[in-house]
Design a protein around this motif. Structure first.
Motif, PDB file in Angstrom:
ATOM      1  N   GLY A 110     -29.295 -46.168 -26.388  1.00 14.57           N
ATOM      2  CA  GLY A 110     -30.556 -45.875 -25.717  1.00 14.57           C
ATOM      3  C   GLY A 110     -30.441 -45.611 -24.231  1.00 14.57           C
ATOM      4  N   ARG A 111     -29.293 -45.852 -23.641  1.00 13.52           N
ATOM      5  CA  ARG A 111     -29.144 -45.629 -22.206  1.00 13.52           C
ATOM      6  C   ARG A 111     -28.982 -44.138 -21.905  1.00 13.52           C
ATOM      7  NH1 ARG A 111     -24.393 -49.572 -20.373  1.00 13.52           N
ATOM      8  NH2 ARG A 111     -23.492 -48.677 -22.294  1.00 13.52           N
ATOM      9  N   PRO A 112     -29.525 -43.678 -20.776  1.00 15.35           N
ATOM     10  CA  PRO A 112     -29.369 -42.264 -20.422  1.00 15.35           C
ATOM     11  C   PRO A 112     -27.896 -41.891 -20.284  1.00 15.35           C
ATOM     12  CG  PRO A 112     -31.031 -43.306 -19.037  1.00 15.35           C
ATOM     13  CD  PRO A 112     -30.351 -44.414 -19.788  1.00 15.35           C
ATOM     14  N   VAL A 113     -27.538 -40.719 -20.766  1.00 12.34           N
ATOM     15  CA  VAL A 113     -26.171 -40.222 -20.612  1.00 12.34           C
ATOM     16  C   VAL A 113     -25.941 -39.957 -19.126  1.00 12.34           C
ATOM     17  CG1 VAL A 113     -24.593 -38.323 -21.144  1.00 12.34           C
ATOM     18  CG2 VAL A 113     -26.111 -39.236 -22.921  1.00 12.34           C
ATOM     19  N   PRO A 114     -25.007 -40.658 -18.476  1.00  5.53           N
ATOM     20  CA  PRO A 114     -24.896 -40.580 -17.019  1.00  5.53           C
ATOM     21  C   PRO A 114     -24.381 -39.247 -16.498  1.00  5.53           C
ATOM     22  CG  PRO A 114     -23.108 -41.907 -17.919  1.00  5.53           C
ATOM     23  CD  PRO A 114     -24.035 -41.620 -19.059  1.00  5.53           C
ATOM     24  N   LEU A 121     -30.304 -36.200 -11.607  1.00  4.51           N
ATOM     25  CA  LEU A 121     -31.424 -35.987 -10.690  1.00  4.51           C
ATOM     26  C   LEU A 121     -32.473 -37.080 -10.846  1.00  4.51           C
ATOM     27  CD1 LEU A 121     -32.990 -34.419  -8.590  1.00  4.51           C
ATOM     28  CD2 LEU A 121     -33.718 -32.822 -10.383  1.00  4.51           C
ATOM     29  N   LYS A 122     -32.780 -37.464 -12.091  1.00  6.82           N
ATOM     30  CA  LYS A 122     -33.747 -38.544 -12.294  1.00  6.82           C
ATOM     31  C   LYS A 122     -33.278 -39.838 -11.645  1.00  6.82           C
ATOM     32  CE  LYS A 122     -36.081 -37.112 -16.566  1.00  6.82           C
ATOM     33  NZ  LYS A 122     -36.408 -37.506 -17.954  1.00  6.82           N
ATOM     34  N   ARG A 123     -31.993 -40.105 -11.691  1.00  5.50           N
ATOM     35  CA  ARG A 123     -31.441 -41.311 -11.078  1.00  5.50           C
ATOM     36  C   ARG A 123     -31.697 -41.321  -9.568  1.00  5.50           C
ATOM     37  NH1 ARG A 123     -26.598 -44.721 -12.256  1.00  5.50           N
ATOM     38  NH2 ARG A 123     -25.790 -45.484 -10.258  1.00  5.50           N
ATOM     39  N   TYR A 128     -35.296 -43.208  -4.811  1.00  8.27           N
ATOM     40  CA  TYR A 128     -36.381 -43.048  -3.836  1.00  8.27           C
ATOM     41  C   TYR A 128     -37.564 -43.938  -4.230  1.00  8.27           C
ATOM     42  CZ  TYR A 128     -34.614 -39.035  -1.135  1.00  8.27           C
ATOM     43  OH  TYR A 128     -33.896 -38.213  -0.293  1.00  8.27           O
ATOM     44  N   ALA A 129     -37.933 -43.899  -5.505  1.00  4.45           N
ATOM     45  CA  ALA A 129     -39.092 -44.665  -5.966  1.00  4.45           C
ATOM     46  C   ALA A 129     -38.901 -46.152  -5.723  1.00  4.45           C
ATOM     47  CB  ALA A 129     -39.336 -44.388  -7.449  1.00  4.45           C
ATOM     48  N   ALA A 413     -22.499 -43.751  -5.711  1.00  2.00           N
ATOM     49  CA  ALA A 413     -23.403 -44.831  -6.098  1.00  2.00           C
ATOM     50  C   ALA A 413     -24.789 -44.303  -6.437  1.00  2.00           C
ATOM     51  CB  ALA A 413     -23.486 -45.871  -4.989  1.00  2.00           C
ATOM     52  N   LEU A 414     -25.223 -43.232  -5.763  1.00  2.00           N
ATOM     53  CA  LEU A 414     -26.531 -42.652  -6.032  1.00  2.00           C
ATOM     54  C   LEU A 414     -26.485 -41.679  -7.213  1.00  2.00           C
ATOM     55  CD1 LEU A 414     -27.975 -42.017  -2.452  1.00  2.00           C
ATOM     56  CD2 LEU A 414     -28.861 -43.579  -4.183  1.00  2.00           C
TER      57      LEU A 414
END
Length: 450
Positions: A110-114, A121-123, A128-129, A413-414
């Motif tokens: 279930g984890r997003p494919v990194p 981009l979502k990461r 920011y959020a 890291a980001l």
């Protein structure tokens, strides 16, 4: 067909009065190519998820394979594709009614494919959020319309316009030049309208057959989705008129390169632009964002300029930045501050090439700015005058760029350490593939001379 209630209005309008024939389940690979599966609309409606092997992210632009699978080895496990219905859009060039749907990628746990570019981009947006911030971007897309080129050994030539003559260079902002390939532009407009995309402006750039399309500002993921779709729709529009659309950074010798300029601003939780104070003056955050771009963009150039051809665009005094200077309304700087009112104050990154993956290019640029905000890093003094006189401050080739990217732990890291690991391996493999190719220049100047 209950799922069609969740798709955008433009897609629903496209389906009115006809039967959905096919759905394309697509994702972006590392270069930005649409990968996935096409299936009958009835079969798509009966399923909620689909599958693709993770090896699509280990493939080079030539179709080769990089040794990037990790400790588990090259076993090609399936990734789970889950449709994002908000991305559903028409494929108006298709013979039958066809929808494209971008899918999110997750592992079996279930984890997003990194490594998936959209997840990268979502990461960054989520980072920011976590600080109570919302990034806003506005991309500009430059590309060339060229004559068909079926022999890679032949130089690329400008397309033939409606006058019967090749498209002319050095005609920036000429409406007559745009009219030369008006039928292609008309189809681009028609496709974009059918797909529900809003074009802010279309202009002639300085190259022969070079066009720029500006998109209105908005959410980074949504805008990256649109650039991803636009590349395909522009290619399809060109093919209808016996020409090619190319997003190569430097397709024609002696002509300007094609960029994807990225405008950035950042909103706080109240929706106010953090780059402007209440009295309209520039804030410390504005300077920190610029400082972050100056400090960290050299490490991100391998993402913004991902191919050996990308570095042919970085030519001094030739409409592309070779520096990290910043200046107000100064197009010779790598970082330009456009004229605007305080609410629209923004930073334009002019280094990204149009050949970059839009998800990754926007992610890397936003990540550099966020690092500046986090580090409270100040920028160098503003450049007044011609920044081309400043020393070059970016990598001059792909090998150097990959090396700098590989050492950029703060950037990793980001973007995600696993993405950074795989990306560096794939790019190194592509560069090694390139070194096996002997160019016409080498044959011409070295064969009988050295």
């Amino acid at each position: 067909m209950e799922w069609t209630a969740a798709i955008p209005q433009a897609a629903r309008s496209y389906l009115q009065g006809g039967r959905l024939d096919e759905v394309e389940c697509i994702v972006s690979d590392l270069p930005g190519i649409a990968r996935g599966k096409a299936m009958p609309g009835t079969k798509f409606a009966a399923q909620t998820r689909f599958y693709l092997p993770n090896s699509i992210f280990y493939q080079t632009i030539t179709g080769g394979w990089a040794e990037a699978a990790g400790a588990e080895g090259f076993t090609e496990p399936d990734m789970i594709l889950t449709p994002d219905y908000a991305t559903a859009t028409a494929a108006p060039w298709a013979k039958d009614r066809t929808l494209q749907v971008i899918h999110d990628l997750s592992a079996r746990d279930g984890r997003p494919v990194p490594v998936a570019p959209r997840n990268v981009l979502k990461r960054v947006v989520e980072a920011y959020a976590a600080r109570g911030l919302t990034p806003i971007v506005a991309p500009e897309m430059e590309f060339y319309l060229v004559a068909p080129n079926t022999d890679p050994a032949s130089a690329i030539q400008p397309m033939i316009g409606r006058s019967g003559r090749p498209a002319a260079a050095r005609q920036a902002y000429s409406l007559s030049a745009v009219d030369e390939y008006g039928p292609v532009i008309d189809d681009i407009y028609d496709f974009a309208e059918t797909m529900g995309f809003e074009i802010d402006a279309i202009t002639q750039e300085g190259g022969a057959g070079q066009v720029e399309i500006n998109l209105r500002r908005g959410d980074p993921v949504k805008l990256a989705d649109e650039v991803f779709h636009f590349k395909r729709l522009i290619r399809e529009a060109a093919l209808r008129h016996d020409c090619y659309a190319t997003f190569m950074a430097k397709p024609i010798e002696g002509e300007p390169g094609s960029a994807m300029h990225i405008h950035h601003s950042v909103l706080d939780e109240a929706g106010a632009n953090i780059f402007s104070a209440r009295d309209g003056t520039e804030t410390a955050e504005f300077m920190h964002f610029i400082g972050g771009l100056q400090a960290h963009l050299p490490s991100a150039i391998a993402v913004l300029a991902p191919y050996v051809n990308s570095y042919r665009r970085y030519v001094r005094d030739h409409a592309a930045p070779v520096n990290l200077e910043w200046g107000r309304d100064n197009r010779t700087t790598g970082l330009r501050i456009p004229l605007s009112d305080p609410a629209a104050r923004r930073v334009e990154n002019r280094l990204a090439g149009m050949d970059c993956n839009p998800y990754l290019g926007i992610a890397a640029s936003l990540a550099c700015g966020l690092l500046g905000l986090t580090e409270r890093r100040g920028p160098a003094a503003e450049c007044i005058g011609d920044a081309y006189a400043a020393p070059a401050a970016t990598p001059t080739g792909l090998s150097d760029a990959i090396g700098q990217f590989s050492r950029a732990t703060a950037l990793h890291a980001l973007l995600g350490p696993e993405f950074a690991r795989v990306y560096a391996i794939v790019k190194t493999t592509e560069y090694d593939e390139f070194l096996h190719v002997i160019s016409p220049w080498e044959r011409q100047h070295l064969l009988l001379t050295v």
